[in-house]
Scaffold this active site. Sequence first.
Site, mmCIF file in Angstrom:
data_model
loop_
_atom_site.group_PDB
_atom_site.id
_atom_site.type_symbol
_atom_site.label_atom_id
_atom_site.label_comp_id
_atom_site.label_asym_id
_atom_site.label_seq_id
_atom_site.Cartn_x
_atom_site.Cartn_y
_atom_site.Cartn_z
ATOM 1 N N CYS A 66 0.801 -1.226 0.000
ATOM 2 C CA CYS A 66 0.000 0.000 0.000
ATOM 3 C C CYS A 66 0.835 1.277 0.000
ATOM 4 O O CYS A 66 0.292 2.361 -0.212
ATOM 5 C CB CYS A 66 -0.924 0.007 1.214
ATOM 6 N N HIS A 145 12.500 0.347 5.263
ATOM 7 C CA HIS A 145 12.082 -1.026 4.973
ATOM 8 C C HIS A 145 12.511 -1.911 6.142
ATOM 9 O O HIS A 145 13.684 -1.920 6.517
ATOM 10 C CB HIS A 145 12.753 -1.491 3.674
ATOM 11 N N HIS A 229 -0.632 19.934 7.185
ATOM 12 C CA HIS A 229 -1.639 18.916 6.891
ATOM 13 C C HIS A 229 -0.983 17.539 6.882
ATOM 14 O O HIS A 229 0.169 17.395 6.447
ATOM 15 C CB HIS A 229 -2.308 19.182 5.532
ATOM 16 N N HIS A 233 -2.098 7.107 5.513
ATOM 17 C CA HIS A 233 -2.626 5.932 4.808
ATOM 18 C C HIS A 233 -3.922 5.459 5.468
ATOM 19 O O HIS A 233 -3.951 5.145 6.655
ATOM 20 C CB HIS A 233 -1.595 4.812 4.821
ATOM 21 N N ASN A 266 -10.180 1.207 1.669
ATOM 22 C CA ASN A 266 -8.731 1.220 1.481
ATOM 23 C C ASN A 266 -8.441 0.920 0.012
ATOM 24 O O ASN A 266 -8.548 -0.221 -0.432
ATOM 25 C CB ASN A 266 -8.085 0.169 2.391
#
Length: 344
Positions: A66, A145, A229, A233, A266
């Site tokens: 995502c 990661h 702002h 996700h 989503n």
Amino acid sequence: MDEAEEVIFGSVSTLLRKTGVSPQDISIVVTNCSLHNPTPSYASMIVNHFKLREDCKAVHLGGMGCSASLIACKLASDLLRLRPKQYALVVSTENISLNWYTGNDKPMLVTNCLFRLGCAAMLLSNKPSDRSRSKYELLHLIRTHRAADDKAYRCAYQQEDSEGNLGIALSKDLMGVAAGAASTNLAILAPYILPYSELLHYVFTLLCRRLLGMKIKQHQPDFKLAVNHFVLHAGGRAVIDEVQKSLRLTDYLTEPSRCTLQRWGNTSASCLWYVMAYLEAKRRVKAGDKVLMLGLGSGFKCNSAVWLALSDAGTNKDNPWLDCIHRYPVLNTLCSGGHRGKPL
């Protein structure tokens, strides 16, 4: 393929019409879709459909989760640094029909409740002449990661259930992993955007705790001092709750992500741009504002980007929120939505 072509070609056509850019002017194409990777690729589909030039650099990213849209933006940005005065097209989507889970394993059924179809197309330029008509300037983009950690690697994992049905399993470790990945990413981003007072406060409390053994609370930097702002996700209510708690954000600042989850569900990598579209539809973004995007995805990956608004945001006729923005925010907008996403 019909589903993919509908949203991809629709969003790219709208983008080209709005910007007035000819397909022949695009020299870089980066597409991303985690679970549907046909041959030829999505990038080649776009090159073929819009008849882009033969020297166009076309890349498709698969299996990146995502958070893939910001990865695609980073790749496009890096390629633009090597090629002055060029356009790069970035397209983010996820295929739902092919990946509907048909089994009865509860951890794998969650994705059927959360994920919906969506697509977003963005045009990046490094032409100085385009600055006056651009919406945003990319200031920073940080990628982290955590796949070396087994829990992080397996918390969102494509697998077969006991009956051979393929799906995505979400583990109970997901919330903790997401919070840890976000903290690691923002710790790298912090020196680039936070005011010196916040950085000094953090270092001072750290030294007092470690060198002097003082039992004081470690100062947590306030990103609200550097960013106007937050585009988070919209992966699920628990994900938004965890990030809100970690960053000490107000309900007002997380409202765009919660409303996006309620209205569109989503939409995977493209959902960040639906959140951004909400801010634009509400006319909250003003020239000079900074917008922090935070993408979370399997791997486990956390990617952040800081955008500088170059002009006041206005609602255009292609904004997917145009026909419903007057109904938001909805009281207690906490549940996942179930509407098919419009191409962005």
